[in-house]
Design an enzyme around this catalytic site. Structure first.
Site, PDB file in Angstrom:
ATOM      1  N   PRO A  10    -104.119 -31.458   7.604  1.00  0.00           N
ATOM      2  CA  PRO A  10    -105.175 -30.449   7.833  1.00  0.00           C
ATOM      3  C   PRO A  10    -104.157 -29.065   7.587  1.00  0.00           C
ATOM      4  CG  PRO A  10    -104.638 -31.320   9.384  1.00  0.00           C
ATOM      5  CD  PRO A  10    -103.935 -32.585   9.119  1.00  0.00           C
ATOM      6  N   ASN A  11    -104.892 -28.565   6.977  1.00  0.00           N
ATOM      7  CA  ASN A  11    -104.523 -26.663   6.882  1.00  0.00           C
ATOM      8  C   ASN A  11    -103.437 -26.614   5.756  1.00  0.00           C
ATOM      9  OD1 ASN A  11    -107.201 -26.197   8.296  1.00  0.00           O
ATOM     10  ND2 ASN A  11    -106.147 -26.736   9.935  1.00  0.00           N
ATOM     11  N   ARG A  18    -102.155 -18.896   4.392  1.00  0.00           N
ATOM     12  CA  ARG A  18    -101.559 -19.058   5.630  1.00  0.00           C
ATOM     13  C   ARG A  18    -101.285 -18.935   6.906  1.00  0.00           C
ATOM     14  NH1 ARG A  18    -101.065 -25.305   8.633  1.00  0.00           N
ATOM     15  NH2 ARG A  18    -102.580 -24.633  10.676  1.00  0.00           N
ATOM     16  N   TYR A  23     -95.812 -19.506   8.896  1.00  0.00           N
ATOM     17  CA  TYR A  23     -95.259 -21.165   8.146  1.00  0.00           C
ATOM     18  C   TYR A  23     -94.927 -20.734   6.497  1.00  0.00           C
ATOM     19  CZ  TYR A  23     -98.721 -23.592  11.250  1.00  0.00           C
ATOM     20  OH  TYR A  23     -99.240 -23.698  12.884  1.00  0.00           O
ATOM     21  N   ASN A  74     -95.888 -33.922   8.014  1.00  0.00           N
ATOM     22  CA  ASN A  74     -96.287 -32.695   9.215  1.00  0.00           C
ATOM     23  C   ASN A  74     -97.372 -33.180   9.214  1.00  0.00           C
ATOM     24  OD1 ASN A  74     -96.977 -30.844   9.771  1.00  0.00           O
ATOM     25  ND2 ASN A  74     -95.804 -29.217   8.151  1.00  0.00           N
ATOM     26  N   ALA A  77    -102.198 -30.083  12.370  1.00  0.00           N
ATOM     27  CA  ALA A  77    -102.808 -30.021  14.615  1.00  0.00           C
ATOM     28  C   ALA A  77    -102.899 -31.836  14.657  1.00  0.00           C
ATOM     29  CB  ALA A  77    -104.048 -29.020  13.678  1.00  0.00           C
ATOM     30  N   GLU A  98     -90.700 -36.943  11.006  1.00  0.00           N
ATOM     31  CA  GLU A  98     -91.531 -36.130  11.372  1.00  0.00           C
ATOM     32  C   GLU A  98     -91.193 -35.005  11.197  1.00  0.00           C
ATOM     33  OE1 GLU A  98     -92.479 -35.902  15.901  1.00  0.00           O
ATOM     34  OE2 GLU A  98     -93.884 -34.283  15.589  1.00  0.00           O
ATOM     35  N   HIS A 100     -92.037 -30.164  11.264  1.00  0.00           N
ATOM     36  CA  HIS A 100     -92.929 -28.829  11.071  1.00  0.00           C
ATOM     37  C   HIS A 100     -92.214 -27.881  10.429  1.00  0.00           C
ATOM     38  CE1 HIS A 100     -95.869 -31.175  13.097  1.00  0.00           C
ATOM     39  NE2 HIS A 100     -94.366 -32.009  14.399  1.00  0.00           N
ATOM     40  N   ARG A 107     -94.159 -22.433  20.625  1.00  0.00           N
ATOM     41  CA  ARG A 107     -94.982 -22.121  20.588  1.00  0.00           C
ATOM     42  C   ARG A 107     -95.795 -22.173  21.538  1.00  0.00           C
ATOM     43  NH1 ARG A 107     -97.348 -23.502  14.428  1.00  0.00           N
ATOM     44  NH2 ARG A 107     -98.555 -21.362  15.351  1.00  0.00           N
TER      45      ARG A 107
HETATM   46  C1  DQA Z   1     -97.293 -27.677  11.734  1.00  0.00           C
HETATM   47  C2  DQA Z   1     -97.970 -27.428  13.265  1.00  0.00           C
HETATM   48  C3  DQA Z   1     -98.928 -27.551  13.842  1.00  0.00           C
HETATM   49  O1  DQA Z   1     -99.104 -26.840  15.583  1.00  0.00           O
HETATM   50  C4  DQA Z   1     -99.824 -26.842  12.920  1.00  0.00           C
HETATM   51  O2  DQA Z   1    -101.408 -27.018  13.805  1.00  0.00           O
HETATM   52  C5  DQA Z   1     -99.519 -26.659  11.930  1.00  0.00           C
HETATM   53  C6  DQA Z   1     -98.566 -26.718  10.537  1.00  0.00           C
HETATM   54  C7  DQA Z   1     -95.912 -26.892  10.829  1.00  0.00           C
HETATM   55  O3  DQA Z   1     -95.597 -27.645  10.708  1.00  0.00           O
HETATM   56  O4  DQA Z   1     -95.759 -25.844  11.973  1.00  0.00           O
HETATM   57  O5  DQA Z   1    -101.112 -26.880  11.079  1.00  0.00           O
HETATM   58  O6  DQA Z   1     -97.717 -28.703  12.309  1.00  0.00           O
END
Ligand code: DQA
Length: 145
Positions: A10-11, A18, A23, A74, A77, A98, A100, A107
């Site tokens: 998501p997102n 964003r 990011y 990735n 959230a 995994e 990020h 964070r």
């Molecule tokens: C994320 C870190 C997550 O905490 C966050 O909710 C994201 C992006 C990252 O790529 O740093 O959506 O996965």
């Protein structure tokens, strides 16, 4: 030929605009192109999928069982909330890394817990877009060994 699926949650479709201070300015399409190109250099087929929906990500993990040798996820959230996605990865026995973009451990506290980390080969975080390329290298080496 080794085949890797990169799943973004998501997102992450909003990458580039964003919270660029967290990011970066690279769009998801640019990330995906870089991953595909990096895979080509290694002789690895990279395919990419993004969804804002937990169930769609779970379906993609299940489908990867038949089509891919490894997964890079990735989960955005959902990393911090989704027992269902963790169970999906545990259920398919497809090696998973995994990723990020940000250093989730530096964070907010709620980002420190990753359900996916419990079932992943390992976690790469804090290196921005480079993290995806590192994950391809790590997964490819793992699959070769
Ligand atoms: C994320 C870190 C997550 O905490 C966050 O909710 C994201 C992006 C990252 O790529 O740093 O959506 O996965």
């Amino acid at each position: 030929m080794t085949s890797i699926l990169i799943l973004n949650g998501p997102n992450l479709n909003l990458l580039g605009t964003r919270q660029p201070e967290v990011y970066g300015h690279t769009t998801l399409s640019e990330v995906e192109k870089a991953c595909i190109a990096h895979g080509k250099q290694l002789g690895v087929t990279v395919s990419c999928l993004q969804s804002n929906h937990e169930g769609a990500l779970i379906d993609a993990v299940h489908a990867a069982r038949e089509t891919h040798n490894g997964l890079i996820i990735n989960a955005g959230a959902y990393t911090h909330t989704s027992v269902a996605l963790m169970d999906a990865v545990a259920s398919v026995a497809v090696p998973t890394v995994e990723v990020h973009l940000s250093n989730i451990h530096a964070r907010e506290d709620f980002r420190h817990r990753s359900y996916l980390a419990k079932v992943a080969l390992g976690q790469i975080c804090g290196f921005g877009v480079q993290g995806y390329l590192l994950a391809i290298d790590a997964l490819n080496k793992h699959l070769e060994s």
